[in-house]
Design a protein around this motif. Structure first.
Motif, mmCIF file in Angstrom:
data_model
loop_
_atom_site.group_PDB
_atom_site.id
_atom_site.type_symbol
_atom_site.label_atom_id
_atom_site.label_comp_id
_atom_site.label_asym_id
_atom_site.label_seq_id
_atom_site.Cartn_x
_atom_site.Cartn_y
_atom_site.Cartn_z
ATOM 1 N N LYS A 63 0.837 -1.192 0.000
ATOM 2 C CA LYS A 63 0.000 0.000 0.000
ATOM 3 C C LYS A 63 0.873 1.243 0.000
ATOM 4 O O LYS A 63 1.924 1.266 0.647
ATOM 5 N N GLU A 69 4.629 7.144 1.006
ATOM 6 C CA GLU A 69 5.381 6.060 1.643
ATOM 7 C C GLU A 69 4.744 4.712 1.331
ATOM 8 O O GLU A 69 3.528 4.594 1.277
ATOM 9 N N VAL A 71 4.154 0.605 2.194
ATOM 10 C CA VAL A 71 4.164 -0.416 3.236
ATOM 11 C C VAL A 71 3.846 -1.746 2.572
ATOM 12 O O VAL A 71 2.865 -1.847 1.833
ATOM 13 N N MET A 73 2.318 -5.201 2.582
ATOM 14 C CA MET A 73 1.300 -5.886 3.382
ATOM 15 C C MET A 73 1.607 -7.373 3.520
ATOM 16 O O MET A 73 1.460 -7.939 4.578
ATOM 17 N N ARG A 141 0.575 -8.900 13.257
ATOM 18 C CA ARG A 141 1.494 -7.823 12.925
ATOM 19 C C ARG A 141 1.220 -6.582 13.756
ATOM 20 O O ARG A 141 2.150 -5.921 14.216
ATOM 21 N N VAL A 142 -0.050 -6.260 13.950
ATOM 22 C CA VAL A 142 -0.396 -5.114 14.794
ATOM 23 C C VAL A 142 0.134 -5.334 16.209
ATOM 24 O O VAL A 142 0.725 -4.433 16.809
ATOM 25 N N VAL A 143 -0.049 -6.538 16.716
ATOM 26 C CA VAL A 143 0.431 -6.831 18.072
ATOM 27 C C VAL A 143 1.946 -6.680 18.133
ATOM 28 O O VAL A 143 2.483 -6.057 19.057
ATOM 29 N N MET A 145 3.902 -4.860 16.220
ATOM 30 C CA MET A 145 4.312 -3.468 16.096
ATOM 31 C C MET A 145 4.004 -2.681 17.365
ATOM 32 O O MET A 145 4.637 -1.667 17.635
ATOM 33 N N SER A 146 3.018 -3.163 18.128
ATOM 34 C CA SER A 146 2.647 -2.456 19.350
ATOM 35 C C SER A 146 3.556 -2.800 20.520
ATOM 36 O O SER A 146 3.708 -1.998 21.438
ATOM 37 N N GLY A 189 7.971 -1.697 9.573
ATOM 38 C CA GLY A 189 7.770 -0.336 10.062
ATOM 39 C C GLY A 189 9.042 0.319 10.547
ATOM 40 O O GLY A 189 9.046 0.998 11.568
ATOM 41 N N VAL B 71 -3.264 -5.681 23.747
ATOM 42 C CA VAL B 71 -3.464 -4.804 22.590
ATOM 43 C C VAL B 71 -4.941 -4.837 22.249
ATOM 44 O O VAL B 71 -5.516 -5.914 22.112
ATOM 45 N N VAL B 142 -1.957 -1.034 10.344
ATOM 46 C CA VAL B 142 -0.556 -1.381 10.096
ATOM 47 C C VAL B 142 0.144 -0.235 9.373
ATOM 48 O O VAL B 142 1.262 0.152 9.735
ATOM 49 N N MET B 145 0.747 2.608 11.837
ATOM 50 C CA MET B 145 1.812 2.322 12.792
ATOM 51 C C MET B 145 3.176 2.337 12.126
ATOM 52 O O MET B 145 4.193 2.568 12.776
ATOM 53 N N SER B 146 3.194 2.085 10.815
ATOM 54 C CA SER B 146 4.473 2.057 10.095
ATOM 55 C C SER B 146 4.951 3.449 9.701
ATOM 56 O O SER B 146 6.144 3.661 9.542
ATOM 57 N N GLY B 189 -0.476 1.604 20.103
ATOM 58 C CA GLY B 189 0.888 1.123 20.273
ATOM 59 C C GLY B 189 1.775 2.105 21.002
ATOM 60 O O GLY B 189 2.931 2.305 20.643
#
Lengths: 234, 234
Positions: A63, A69, A71, A73, A141-143, A145-146, A189, B71, B142, B145-146, B189
């Motif tokens: 994306k 920028e 990212v 996925m 992934r969210v977890v 990154m957190s 990230g 989270v 995501v 956060m990135s 996060g």
DNA sequence: CGATCGATTGAGCCCTCTCAAGAGAGGTGG
DNA sequence: CCACCTCTCTTGAGAGGGCTCAATCGATCG
């Protein structure tokens, strides 16, 4: 173009519960196409005219933000469906799909979806499971990154890539498609500089062996250990 | 327990394409239950015995890491389905669902899913769309956060909560359920300290008005602007 | 063999976390 | 109804992980 041989795809999760003639009918609606490395299968924002199944190669879904920028996925492995925007009720593709390596793809027109899913309800069930497992991955992934530091996230990402698309070589497990420091940065990230520093460190410690767009895990177990170790627990 | 009145749910996305008697049949398989604030509807790791539809109140879905960190994955609004693990082929719930406020919930036993989805294929389609839109939301998160700083992420999160569950009050838009600094930290996060500092700043600037587990956006447009502004672009 | 793309590495800074303490608001039990 | 206790929120000080900026090196490909 000749119809696809059903024996190639009969065991894929997407076609669970679909027998010979049904499967043949589904495949008759598809065409196949080849995408050379670095070419786009579809682009973010484009009209969602088709959905896809990857036969060989690897496809990167990414994306782009309004600020430009990128990212990453996910990486699509052979046998997986992708670009299923039409099935989820989306009019446009939410991401860009790029061949990370020379790839061969099956393509169905979006218009075929309602007809196919009505005639073969198993398709809806199978797609639901595929999308569900992607949701789980995205949550993971969210977890990460957190709660994790960059080094752990990079370790987790490499382990996952090796499990999904690893190839055994003499010296360990190699990730089976070209992947740059920048790609890994966009998956975790962080910046390519930080990834480069981390991988340099691991290379000196003998954990990996790497080159231009190429990574071999020499000691997968120790990378797993890095991924799971709490920060500070050194 | 009395059967649920179909008129309460007939307009929900989950039941698109399902007419009177069909809908009644589906509802006959469900029971309803009330969950007081802070009670769990189900817990992470527990056997996925049921799936749910929220009638009123708000439910928070959160994941706990092996290290014990939490989270928050999302807040469920009335009319949404949740705990659809069975439909995605999961044996256990991947997260814990907690009533953020006193809530009323419809509950179907997991065993009913295969039967219902066979008889009413529209259910599979509708669920696929629901899971698909959650996947999009998760991807959005995501990406944020990135690429974004904490202040932008908090702004985006508040705007989203206000759109999803905002209630117009004289002084602005209030988030319609109790939510703490800690909750917002677990959605973005970061730490509750950082969230507290950011919200204190916004309160002094007149952007919001807040109290214990309560937030009113006084100038939603300016919060949107904060969310979209590139870092450094001040 | 030159040009382009990917990788490496250093220096310095800043955003955010950690650690610490205290204040305020609500709920509860006597 | 009041006092206490717990949960939430606030705020300061200091440290550090990772980013930014900058330059160079190396490899692959045409």
């Amino acid at each position: 173009m000749a119809t696809v041989d059903p024996s190639l795809v009969t065991d894929l999760p997407m076609f669970t519960g679909l027998a010979g003639e049904d499967l043949a009918e589904i495949l008759r609606e598809a065409r196949s196409a080849r995408y050379p490395r670095n070419s786009d299968v579809f682009s973010q924002g484009e009209d969602a005219h088709s959905f896809f199944l990857l036969l060989s190669g690897h496809v990167r879904a990414s994306k782009t933000t309004p600020a430009g920028e990128q990212v990453v996925m996910r990486y699509v492995a052979p046998g997986e469906i992708f670009g299923v925007a039409p099935a989820m009720g989306l009019k446009r593709y939410p991401a860009t799909a790029t061949a990370a390596d020379d790839s061969v793809v099956l393509i169905w027109p979006s218009a075929a979806w309602p007809r196919l899913v009505t005639k073969f309800p198993a398709l809806a069930t199978n797609t639901l499971q595929a999308v569900g497992s992607r949701l789980q991955e995205s949550f993971t992934r969210v977890v990460e990154m957190s709660t994790e530091q960059v080094e752990q996230r990079v370790a987790h990402t490499l382990v996952r890539l090796a499990r999904q698309s690893g190839r055994r070589v003499e010296r360990g497990v190699e990730i089976d498609f070209p992947i740059s420091r920048q790609d890994i940065a966009q998956m975790t990230g962080t910046t390519l500089h930080t990834v480069s520093r981390i991988l340099s460190g691991w290379e000196q410690a003998g954990l990996i062996e790497s080159g231009r767009q190429r990574i071999v895990l020499r000691e997968p177990d120790r990378i797993v250990a890095l991924a799971e170790q709490a920060p500070g627990e050194v």
